[in-house]
Scaffold this motif. Structure first.
Motif, short mmCIF file in Angstrom:
data_model
loop_
_atom_site.label_atom_id
_atom_site.label_comp_id
_atom_site.label_asym_id
_atom_site.label_seq_id
_atom_site.Cartn_x
_atom_site.Cartn_y
_atom_site.Cartn_z
N LEU A 1 3.94 -11.37 -1.69
CA LEU A 1 4.73 -12.03 -2.72
C LEU A 1 5.07 -13.48 -2.38
O LEU A 1 5.49 -14.24 -3.25
CB LEU A 1 6.01 -11.25 -3.00
N ARG A 2 4.89 -13.87 -1.13
CA ARG A 2 5.15 -15.26 -0.76
C ARG A 2 4.31 -16.24 -1.58
O ARG A 2 4.78 -17.29 -1.99
CB ARG A 2 4.90 -15.50 0.73
N ALA A 3 3.06 -15.88 -1.84
CA ALA A 3 2.19 -16.76 -2.64
C ALA A 3 2.71 -16.89 -4.07
O ALA A 3 2.71 -17.99 -4.64
CB ALA A 3 0.76 -16.23 -2.64
N LEU A 4 3.18 -15.79 -4.65
CA LEU A 4 3.77 -15.85 -5.98
C LEU A 4 5.03 -16.70 -5.95
O LEU A 4 5.26 -17.53 -6.84
CB LEU A 4 4.10 -14.45 -6.49
N GLY A 5 5.86 -16.52 -4.94
CA GLY A 5 7.06 -17.34 -4.79
C GLY A 5 6.72 -18.82 -4.73
O GLY A 5 7.37 -19.64 -5.38
N LYS B 1 17.84 -16.59 -7.29
CA LYS B 1 16.67 -15.74 -7.51
C LYS B 1 17.11 -14.38 -8.02
O LYS B 1 18.26 -13.99 -7.86
CB LYS B 1 15.84 -15.60 -6.23
N GLY B 2 16.17 -13.68 -8.66
CA GLY B 2 16.52 -12.37 -9.18
C GLY B 2 15.29 -11.52 -9.42
O GLY B 2 14.16 -12.02 -9.47
N ALA B 3 15.52 -10.21 -9.59
CA ALA B 3 14.44 -9.27 -9.88
C ALA B 3 14.97 -8.18 -10.81
O ALA B 3 16.09 -7.70 -10.65
CB ALA B 3 13.91 -8.65 -8.59
N ALA C 1 10.71 -13.29 0.16
CA ALA C 1 9.57 -13.99 -0.43
C ALA C 1 10.00 -15.12 -1.36
O ALA C 1 9.49 -16.24 -1.27
CB ALA C 1 8.68 -12.99 -1.18
N GLY C 2 10.95 -14.85 -2.23
CA GLY C 2 11.41 -15.88 -3.17
C GLY C 2 12.26 -16.94 -2.51
O GLY C 2 12.13 -18.13 -2.78
N GLY C 3 13.15 -16.50 -1.62
CA GLY C 3 14.01 -17.45 -0.91
C GLY C 3 13.21 -18.38 -0.02
O GLY C 3 13.42 -19.60 0.00
N TRP C 4 12.27 -17.82 0.72
CA TRP C 4 11.41 -18.62 1.59
C TRP C 4 10.66 -19.66 0.77
O TRP C 4 10.57 -20.84 1.15
CB TRP C 4 10.41 -17.72 2.33
N ALA C 5 10.12 -19.24 -0.37
CA ALA C 5 9.31 -20.14 -1.19
C ALA C 5 10.12 -21.33 -1.70
O ALA C 5 9.64 -22.47 -1.68
CB ALA C 5 8.71 -19.37 -2.37
#
Length: 192
Positions: A56-60, A81-83, A100-104
């Motif tokens: 998911l890192r790539a999506l992020g 961020k949210g899901a 994944a989202g936070g890192w991105a």
């Protein structure tokens, strides 16, 4: 075979000029990028979610880049961020987005210090999620405590997850409740 299968991506941008007080010279811009992704673990228990989180890192990175293009990297002051996990999933399937989202977003914004606020839920098609926003450099900047909405009219379906990233160009319009001002940030620990 990839664990990340994106059905659609939605980009929302909101501009606010005032909240009943004087009109601002520049609007507060809040952008949300949301991807609807097939949940590879819908309807079953998977003990190891780390490979999904890693992919998911790539999506992020893609969603964060879209937001930076929309708002301008130097203009971003707040993020979140949210899901929303479809009904056949579990909250832990949405929690993979924390890293994944936070890192991105940190990567896209030059490694800001503050924690990325987050929200997640389980819901059906059209579920609305209010995602918290906070200042990118210091969590105690009260003026930047805000929210934005994540919703997709046809998702997430039972076997899908909506993953969202949000960025804003400032804090609440007409904020006047004191606390640490953005101009007073020391940037040492992500808090102040």
């Amino acid at each position: 075979m990839s664990l990340v299968n994106v059905r659609k991506v939605k980009l929302d941008v909101e501009e606010s000029w005032h909240e009943g007080g004087p009109r601002q010279n520049e609007p507060l811009r809040v952008a949300v990028a949301t991807a609807i992704v097939a949940n590879p673990f819908a309807g079953k228990y998977e003990p190891n979610l780390l490979p999904f989180m890693a992919e998911l890192r790539a999506l992020g990175s893609d969603l964060a880049a879209r937001l930076v293009v929309e708002l301008g990297r130097g203009n971003v002051q707040a993020y979140g961020k949210g899901a929303i996990v479809g009904e056949d999933g579990e909250l832990e399937h949405g929690a993979v987005w924390h890293e994944a989202g936070g890192w991105a977003m940190r990567e896209a914004l030059g490694d800001p210090k503050a924690i990325v606020p987050s929200a997640k839920t389980i819901g059906g098609v059209g579920t609305r999620l209010m995602v918290p926003l906070g200042h990118i450099q210091a969590s105690y900047v009260r003026s930047h405590f805000g929210t934005c909405e994540v919703t997709v009219w046809d998702g997430p379906r039972r076997g899908e997850i909506a993953f969202a990233l949000a960025m804003a160009t400032g804090g609440r319009i007409h904020s006047r409740l004191g606390g640490l001002a953005a101009s007073e940030i020391k940037g040492e620990d992500g808090l102040r």
